[in-house]
Design an enzyme around this catalytic site. Structure first.
Site: not given
Lengths: 123, 214
Positions: B115, B118-120
């Site tokens: 991702c 962000c950090s999906c």
């Protein structure tokens, strides 16, 4: 776990604790760390948790995993309050500040607490 | 040859609506803030502890999905056609209503999930994201130079194998379906599942060789 005393029915499988959502792991980890810091003994923790579970299980018997960690968090909040680490008003204000910060954060971005709310947490 | 398919990854991230925290998530954050500010809890220690338990939160769910897909050709078809529904068959659903897409590794193609913004992460099937997944170097280099990222994970792919990079969004989360290891013919789902590692479902690793099975 550092003590041989088993907690009442920790949701787990053969390899260890099982969490349904990240907040459950966070609540779990905070209790483990506070015990390591000596804020409470493990028997004191087990007793506090068992008391909350007794209430929660009556209210939502079918919802075991979430209900368990909701009790876990409530027990942890209460112990922090009785040990003078937090106040119930302070916790409520901060929870509201976190929700306000979330609403002001575009989806997918990390949610950050404004500095003034953060420094209020020290009091 | 490297074929990053994520050149234009502005999809899904440019929301105009805010995020939300459930009341209980806000309570957890409130308590963590107080404990951190007062010095009772070090966020790094909390992260380390969670990481220790992290493997228990989700990757076993994903491993069950992969093991079933290896074992049951019809399930594999359903998984690749509509991963959200196929994963829900096993009882795993996302609270945020995110859409799951399964991408299959083959002899020709290796898939890698990132991702970039962000950090999906597909936490209903994989649990909390590992620390490196959230790091800026991984997020930027996975797209620019996936082969070097894989090499750092000890994964050297044959030069002819293409790498596809999938950029997750708040709405779409990817799950890599790793190749079934050789020498597992006739194995049951239960026996196959321990071969499926978290990293093999992100694409930074392969499924375990039966000889290395835990």
């Amino acid at each position: 776990m550092t003590s041989g005393i088993e907690l009442p029915e920790l949701p787990r499988d053969a390899d260890g604790p099982v969490f349904a959502e990240p907040w459950q792991a966070q609540a779990f980890a905070m209790a483990v760390l506070l015990h390591e810091r000596g804020l409470f003994t493990w028997p004191e923790w087990a007793e506090a948790l068992a008391a909350e579970l007794a209430v929660e299980t009556e209210a939502a018997p079918a919802d075991h995993g979430t209900a368990y960690y909701r009790s876990w968090l409530t027990a942890l909040e209460r112990l922090c309050i009785t040990r003078g680490v937090a106040t119930s008003g302070g916790l409520a204000r901060l929870a509201m500040a976190w929700q306000a910060a979330a609403e002001a954060t575009p989806h997918g971005r990390p949610i950050v607490l404004p500095p003034e709310a953060q420094s209020a947490a020290k009091q | 040859m490297t074929t990053p398919q994520a050149a234009a990854h502005n999809h899904g991230h440019d929301h105009d609506h805010g995020s939300s925290l459930s009341p209980i998530e806000a309570r957890v954050r409130a308590l963590e803030t107080i404990l951190t500010e007062k010095g009772y809890v070090d966020p790094a220690a909390l992260d380390r502890l969670i990481e220790t338990y992290e493997t228990r939160i989700g990757p076993r769910n994903g491993a069950r999905v992969v093991a079933r897909a290896w074992h049951d050709p019809d399930y594999r078809k359903r998984l690749l056609a509509d991963a959200t529904a196929a994963i829900a068959e096993l009882g795993f659903t996302g609270r945020q209503g995110e859409h799951m897409v399964a991408v299959a590794n083959t002899a020709e193609v290796h898939n890698l999930v990132v991702c970039t913004l962000c950090s999906c992460y597909p936490w209903p099937v994989l649990g909390l994201p590992p620390v490196w997944y959230k790091s800026a170097p991984y997020r930027s280099r996975a797209v620019l130079d996936p082969r070097s990222i894989l090499a750092e994970f000890g994964l050297i792919l044959p030069p002819g194998k293409a790498i596809r990079v999938w950029d997750s969004t708040a709405e779409i989360r990817y799950l890599v379906l790793p190749e079934r290891p050789a020498g597992t013919e006739g194995w049951s789902e239960e026996r196959l599942a321990p071969l499926v590692t978290r990293d093999s479902m992100i694409g930074t690793g392969l499924a375990l060789d039966p000889a290395d099975a835990p």
